[in-house]
Design an enzyme around this catalytic site. Sequence first.
Site, PDB file in Angstrom:
ATOM      1  N   ASP A  88       0.773  -0.773   0.540  1.00 25.98           N
ATOM      2  CA  ASP A  88      -0.128   0.142  -0.362  1.00 25.98           C
ATOM      3  C   ASP A  88       0.444   1.348   0.239  1.00 25.98           C
ATOM      4  O   ASP A  88       1.503   1.939   0.881  1.00 25.98           O
ATOM      5  CB  ASP A  88      -0.836  -0.048   0.942  1.00 25.98           C
ATOM      6  CG  ASP A  88      -2.278   1.180   1.202  1.00 25.98           C
ATOM      7  OD1 ASP A  88      -1.865   2.142   0.809  1.00 25.98           O
ATOM      8  OD2 ASP A  88      -2.601   0.991   1.932  1.00 25.98           O
TER       9      ASP A  88
ATOM     10  N   ASN B 251       3.233   5.831 -11.338  1.00 26.27           N
ATOM     11  CA  ASN B 251       1.874   6.382 -12.262  1.00 26.27           C
ATOM     12  C   ASN B 251       1.040   5.998 -11.088  1.00 26.27           C
ATOM     13  O   ASN B 251      -0.396   5.985 -11.283  1.00 26.27           O
ATOM     14  CB  ASN B 251       1.729   4.785 -13.544  1.00 26.27           C
ATOM     15  CG  ASN B 251       0.490   4.461 -13.546  1.00 26.27           C
ATOM     16  OD1 ASN B 251       0.149   5.012 -14.126  1.00 26.27           O
ATOM     17  ND2 ASN B 251       0.091   3.592 -12.656  1.00 26.27           N
TER      18      ASN B 251
ATOM     19  N   TYR C 234      -9.033  15.720  -6.699  1.00 28.87           N
ATOM     20  CA  TYR C 234      -7.765  15.228  -8.095  1.00 28.87           C
ATOM     21  C   TYR C 234      -7.456  16.138  -8.594  1.00 28.87           C
ATOM     22  O   TYR C 234      -5.555  16.146  -8.738  1.00 28.87           O
ATOM     23  CB  TYR C 234      -9.109  14.120  -8.107  1.00 28.87           C
ATOM     24  CG  TYR C 234      -7.755  13.961  -9.616  1.00 28.87           C
ATOM     25  CD1 TYR C 234      -7.418  12.586  -9.325  1.00 28.87           C
ATOM     26  CD2 TYR C 234      -8.068  14.160 -10.532  1.00 28.87           C
ATOM     27  CE1 TYR C 234      -6.561  11.725 -10.313  1.00 28.87           C
ATOM     28  CE2 TYR C 234      -7.143  13.337 -11.714  1.00 28.87           C
ATOM     29  CZ  TYR C 234      -6.759  12.038 -11.805  1.00 28.87           C
ATOM     30  OH  TYR C 234      -6.015  11.901 -12.978  1.00 28.87           O
TER      31      TYR C 234
ATOM     32  N   LYS D 174      -3.116  16.996  -9.063  1.00 31.08           N
ATOM     33  CA  LYS D 174      -1.819  16.474 -10.643  1.00 31.08           C
ATOM     34  C   LYS D 174      -1.400  18.125 -11.170  1.00 31.08           C
ATOM     35  O   LYS D 174      -0.786  17.838 -12.021  1.00 31.08           O
ATOM     36  CB  LYS D 174      -2.995  16.168 -11.487  1.00 31.08           C
ATOM     37  CG  LYS D 174      -3.623  14.690 -11.593  1.00 31.08           C
ATOM     38  CD  LYS D 174      -2.465  13.308 -11.567  1.00 31.08           C
ATOM     39  CE  LYS D 174      -2.537  12.324 -11.330  1.00 31.08           C
ATOM     40  NZ  LYS D 174      -2.495  11.006 -10.740  1.00 31.08           N
TER      41      LYS D 174
HETATM   42  N1  NAP Z   1      -7.778   7.068 -17.110  1.00 27.87           N
HETATM   43  C1  NAP Z   1      -7.984   7.640 -16.837  1.00 27.87           C
HETATM   44  O1  NAP Z   1      -8.726   8.334 -17.633  1.00 27.87           O
HETATM   45  C2  NAP Z   1      -6.798   9.442 -16.508  1.00 27.87           C
HETATM   46  C3  NAP Z   1      -6.772   9.799 -16.988  1.00 27.87           C
HETATM   47  C4  NAP Z   1      -5.570  10.762 -17.153  1.00 27.87           C
HETATM   48  C5  NAP Z   1      -4.622  10.266 -15.522  1.00 27.87           C
HETATM   49  N2  NAP Z   1      -4.827   9.180 -15.684  1.00 27.87           N
HETATM   50  C6  NAP Z   1      -4.199   9.395 -14.541  1.00 27.87           C
HETATM   51  O2  NAP Z   1      -3.017   7.446 -14.531  1.00 27.87           O
HETATM   52  C7  NAP Z   1      -2.549   6.537 -13.338  1.00 27.87           C
HETATM   53  C8  NAP Z   1      -3.631   5.762 -13.901  1.00 27.87           C
HETATM   54  O3  NAP Z   1      -4.795   5.016 -13.624  1.00 27.87           O
HETATM   55  P1  NAP Z   1      -5.400   4.612 -13.982  1.00 27.87           P
HETATM   56  O4  NAP Z   1      -6.169   5.112 -15.172  1.00 27.87           O
HETATM   57  O5  NAP Z   1      -4.847   3.613 -14.986  1.00 27.87           O
HETATM   58  O6  NAP Z   1      -6.552   3.484 -12.993  1.00 27.87           O
HETATM   59  P2  NAP Z   1      -6.325   2.270 -12.469  1.00 27.87           P
HETATM   60  O7  NAP Z   1      -6.982   1.626 -13.706  1.00 27.87           O
HETATM   61  O8  NAP Z   1      -8.004   2.566 -11.598  1.00 27.87           O
HETATM   62  O9  NAP Z   1      -5.257   1.680 -11.937  1.00 27.87           O
HETATM   63  C9  NAP Z   1      -4.903   2.253 -10.967  1.00 27.87           C
HETATM   64  C10 NAP Z   1      -3.076   2.126 -10.439  1.00 27.87           C
HETATM   65  O10 NAP Z   1      -2.726   2.177  -9.106  1.00 27.87           O
HETATM   66  C11 NAP Z   1      -2.314   2.098  -8.140  1.00 27.87           C
HETATM   67  N3  NAP Z   1      -3.160   1.790  -6.876  1.00 27.87           N
HETATM   68  C12 NAP Z   1      -4.062   2.328  -6.396  1.00 27.87           C
HETATM   69  N4  NAP Z   1      -3.722   2.926  -4.902  1.00 27.87           N
HETATM   70  C13 NAP Z   1      -2.939   2.543  -3.979  1.00 27.87           C
HETATM   71  C14 NAP Z   1      -2.124   2.940  -3.703  1.00 27.87           C
HETATM   72  N5  NAP Z   1      -2.835   2.913  -2.384  1.00 27.87           N
HETATM   73  N6  NAP Z   1      -1.268   1.808  -2.383  1.00 27.87           N
HETATM   74  C15 NAP Z   1      -0.677   1.216  -4.516  1.00 27.87           C
HETATM   75  N7  NAP Z   1      -1.194   1.046  -5.611  1.00 27.87           N
HETATM   76  C16 NAP Z   1      -2.251   1.589  -5.407  1.00 27.87           C
HETATM   77  C17 NAP Z   1      -3.821   0.219  -8.674  1.00 27.87           C
HETATM   78  O11 NAP Z   1      -3.814  -0.913  -7.995  1.00 27.87           O
HETATM   79  P3  NAP Z   1      -4.025  -1.517  -6.286  1.00 27.87           P
HETATM   80  O12 NAP Z   1      -5.569  -1.535  -6.228  1.00 27.87           O
HETATM   81  O13 NAP Z   1      -3.915  -2.713  -6.812  1.00 27.87           O
HETATM   82  O14 NAP Z   1      -3.173  -1.341  -5.662  1.00 27.87           O
HETATM   83  C18 NAP Z   1      -3.552   0.476 -10.098  1.00 27.87           C
HETATM   84  O15 NAP Z   1      -2.926  -0.407 -10.435  1.00 27.87           O
HETATM   85  C19 NAP Z   1      -3.008   7.569 -12.323  1.00 27.87           C
HETATM   86  O16 NAP Z   1      -2.244   8.680 -11.737  1.00 27.87           O
HETATM   87  C20 NAP Z   1      -3.821   8.442 -13.130  1.00 27.87           C
HETATM   88  O17 NAP Z   1      -4.530   9.276 -11.828  1.00 27.87           O
HETATM   89  C21 NAP Z   1      -5.951   8.284 -15.603  1.00 27.87           C
END
Ligand code: NAP
Length: 268
Positions: free
Chosen positions: A63, A90, A155, A159
């Site tokens: 975590d 990430n 959020y 960022k």
């Molecule tokens: N999807 C979008 O529209 C979007 C747009 C702009 C930016 N982003 C950014 O892209 C990045 C990746 O997001 P995503 O879209 O791929 O979302 P996602 O599918 O929800 O993946 C998020 C990842 O972060 C990990 N995570 C979250 N909390 C954690 C914690 N406390 N400890 C360890 N790991 C943690 C999760 O793993 P576990 O739950 O297994 O811990 C998961 O692997 C983020 O920084 C997000 O803000 C996303």
Amino acid sequence: MKTYSCALITGASAGLGEEFAIQLAPDCESMILVARREDRLADLKNRLERNYSHLTVHMVAADLADRDRRNQLISQISHADLTPDLLVNNAGLGDYGEFTQADWAKTELMMEVNMTCLTHLTHAFLPAMLANGKGGILNVSSLASLLPIPDFAVYAATKSYVSSFSEALRLELKGTGVNVTALCPGPVHTEFGDVAKREDLSKEFSAREMVYVDKEQVVREALVGIKRNSPRVYPGLLVAAAALGIGLLPVAAIRLIMGSRPRRILPD
Ligand SMILES: NC(=O)c1ccc[n+]([C@@H]2O[C@H](COP(=O)([O-])OP(=O)(O)OC[C@H]3O[C@@H](n4cnc5c(N)ncnc54)[C@H](OP(=O)(O)O)[C@@H]3O)[C@@H](O)[C@H]2O)c1
């Protein structure tokens, strides 16, 4: 000789992080995958090691919001004699809804993962990159970093921190051989929306389908960006155009536009 000797990817159990691992696999000698869901990491490790015989995949279920656990992870990595030359910060999450109604525990978790963890891991692994005279730090920010966004207030602010920190660090590191890039995607279909959704609200964050960019493309453009030492990467033409447009606007115009945007959040 591969491009990277060791890539550390946080949030590798889903979405963009998993895709980073898949696309980086051919170019890395080893990889460290970190997230909380161990079963997902184990499945990804198996898939990658089956497909790439040259690759060693280490996985750490942790975590990242927990400072002691992060310290443990950092010493685990140094005791294993692994020196990441690519750090992909990430892991992250959102929380969609009014700030006044937000659950404090989720708000704090989001700030800890999105900002503190990213800064902590950068601080921990940068000295070795500097000593080697090369390395890459890819910080996953968002298009949201450019705007104050009602119903995504904290959020978007986290960022903004990521983009600002990345830009300043990049300037500090000029000429050292260590590249810093902020990846600023617009909407991408991952688990992000489900995680950001509040239990007491029927609405979840969504945007027009045309602005979504595939996670494959987002990661592809990000990896080119870090190699070229681009300050920021806005993946997809529409997102890049939006970023350019927002960048040209004065704060007063942004305030006006964001203030007149229809709010889509309605409590159940
Ligand atoms: N999807 C979008 O529209 C979007 C747009 C702009 C930016 N982003 C950014 O892209 C990045 C990746 O997001 P995503 O879209 O791929 O979302 P996602 O599918 O929800 O993946 C998020 C990842 O972060 C990990 N995570 C979250 N909390 C954690 C914690 N406390 N400890 C360890 N790991 C943690 C999760 O793993 P576990 O739950 O297994 O811990 C998961 O692997 C983020 O920084 C997000 O803000 C996303």
